[in-house]
Write a protein that holds these residues in place. Structure first.
Motif, PDB file in Angstrom:
ATOM      1  N   ILE A 131     -52.645 -91.377 -66.454  1.00 23.58           N
ATOM      2  CA  ILE A 131     -51.937 -91.840 -67.651  1.00 23.58           C
ATOM      3  C   ILE A 131     -52.871 -92.708 -68.489  1.00 23.58           C
ATOM      4  O   ILE A 131     -52.946 -92.554 -69.712  1.00 23.58           O
ATOM      5  CB  ILE A 131     -50.663 -92.619 -67.266  1.00 23.58           C
ATOM      6  N   THR A 132     -53.593 -93.591 -67.818  1.00 26.68           N
ATOM      7  CA  THR A 132     -54.550 -94.462 -68.519  1.00 26.68           C
ATOM      8  C   THR A 132     -55.611 -93.633 -69.224  1.00 26.68           C
ATOM      9  O   THR A 132     -55.938 -93.881 -70.387  1.00 26.68           O
ATOM     10  CB  THR A 132     -55.210 -95.433 -67.516  1.00 26.68           C
TER      11      THR A 132
ATOM     12  N   PHE B 258     -45.594 -87.965 -67.585  1.00 29.68           N
ATOM     13  CA  PHE B 258     -46.001 -89.327 -67.230  1.00 29.68           C
ATOM     14  C   PHE B 258     -45.101 -89.907 -66.136  1.00 29.68           C
ATOM     15  O   PHE B 258     -45.572 -90.646 -65.278  1.00 29.68           O
ATOM     16  CB  PHE B 258     -45.998 -90.223 -68.467  1.00 29.68           C
ATOM     17  N   THR B 259     -43.818 -89.579 -66.165  1.00 32.00           N
ATOM     18  CA  THR B 259     -42.910 -90.036 -65.117  1.00 32.00           C
ATOM     19  C   THR B 259     -43.349 -89.476 -63.762  1.00 32.00           C
ATOM     20  O   THR B 259     -43.418 -90.210 -62.776  1.00 32.00           O
ATOM     21  CB  THR B 259     -41.459 -89.601 -65.421  1.00 32.00           C
TER      22      THR B 259
ATOM     23  N   ILE C 219     -51.433 -93.352 -61.922  1.00 33.16           N
ATOM     24  CA  ILE C 219     -51.452 -94.184 -63.130  1.00 33.16           C
ATOM     25  C   ILE C 219     -52.792 -94.037 -63.859  1.00 33.16           C
ATOM     26  O   ILE C 219     -52.853 -94.091 -65.087  1.00 33.16           O
ATOM     27  CB  ILE C 219     -51.172 -95.662 -62.780  1.00 33.16           C
TER      28      ILE C 219
ATOM     29  N   TYR D  69     -54.165 -91.900 -72.335  1.00 36.54           N
ATOM     30  CA  TYR D  69     -53.920 -92.881 -73.386  1.00 36.54           C
ATOM     31  C   TYR D  69     -55.225 -93.335 -74.040  1.00 36.54           C
ATOM     32  O   TYR D  69     -55.349 -93.343 -75.267  1.00 36.54           O
ATOM     33  CB  TYR D  69     -53.162 -94.082 -72.803  1.00 36.54           C
TER      34      TYR D  69
ATOM     35  N   ILE E 219     -44.214 -85.095 -72.943  1.00 36.92           N
ATOM     36  CA  ILE E 219     -45.117 -86.012 -72.242  1.00 36.92           C
ATOM     37  C   ILE E 219     -44.362 -86.953 -71.307  1.00 36.92           C
ATOM     38  O   ILE E 219     -44.851 -87.259 -70.221  1.00 36.92           O
ATOM     39  CB  ILE E 219     -45.970 -86.787 -73.260  1.00 36.92           C
ATOM     40  N   GLN E 220     -43.178 -87.395 -71.685  1.00 36.78           N
ATOM     41  CA  GLN E 220     -42.441 -88.358 -70.857  1.00 36.78           C
ATOM     42  C   GLN E 220     -42.195 -87.841 -69.444  1.00 36.78           C
ATOM     43  O   GLN E 220     -42.446 -88.556 -68.476  1.00 36.78           O
ATOM     44  CB  GLN E 220     -41.142 -88.761 -71.558  1.00 36.78           C
TER      45      GLN E 220
ATOM     46  N   LEU F 286     -46.397 -88.432 -62.961  1.00 37.21           N
ATOM     47  CA  LEU F 286     -47.674 -89.055 -62.606  1.00 37.21           C
ATOM     48  C   LEU F 286     -47.467 -90.470 -62.073  1.00 37.21           C
ATOM     49  O   LEU F 286     -48.121 -90.876 -61.116  1.00 37.21           O
ATOM     50  CB  LEU F 286     -48.615 -89.066 -63.812  1.00 37.21           C
ATOM     51  N   ALA F 287     -46.551 -91.213 -62.670  1.00 35.15           N
ATOM     52  CA  ALA F 287     -46.290 -92.581 -62.212  1.00 35.15           C
ATOM     53  C   ALA F 287     -45.653 -92.576 -60.819  1.00 35.15           C
ATOM     54  O   ALA F 287     -46.012 -93.396 -59.972  1.00 35.15           O
ATOM     55  CB  ALA F 287     -45.383 -93.305 -63.204  1.00 35.15           C
TER      56      ALA F 287
END
Length: 133
Positions: free
Chosen positions: A67-68, A55-56, A64, A71, A51-52, A58-59
């Motif tokens: 990611i939201t 998410f990196t 974002i 989560y 996942i990291q 996507l950021a």
């Protein structure tokens, strides 16, 4: 949604049986707590490793909101399961799988509406910013 959640439960049950079989077959004799420690620890680390990077990415690409969404969806799933389990233990309601799927579907619908409104507002803002140039 119900079929997907049932698939998850069945998959977890198959993994549980397989892990117990391996524990017995190789005579490791890990206790239930030790097995939970090892398996959940490994699953957690694998999730971080998978996942990291996602998410990196996507950021970096200004996603974002995705990611939201991931989560909050995870939190909602945990919350609805906790509510239903709590109702079952406390007797304040009935532990009903349909309530779980209904709650998750409610979040998905409300998020979809939010995403559409957000996209419209962002589109209008971009349209006006182009006119100013």
């Amino acid at each position: 949604m119900k079929a997907f959640l049932m698939w998850i439960v069945e998959t977890i049950a198959r993994f549980h049986t397989a892990i117990l079989s391996l524990n017995d077959a190789y005579e490791y004799n890990f206790s239930d707590k030790e097995l939970h420690f090892l398996v959940i620890g490994i699953i957690g680390l694998l999730a971080v490793l998978l996942i990291q990077p996602l998410f990196t990415l996507l950021a970096r690409t200004d996603h974002i909101i995705v990611i939201t969404f991931i989560y909050v969806l995870t939190l909602i799933i945990v919350l609805v399961f906790a509510i239903e389990i709590g109702q079952g233990f406390s007797g304040t309601g009935t532990m009903d799988f349909a309530d779980i799927t209904s709650g998750v579907n409610g979040f998905l619908l409300f998020f979809f509406i939010f995403a559409i409104i957000r996209a419209i507002i962002r589109g209008i803002i971009k349209l006006f910013r182009r006119d100013d140039d």
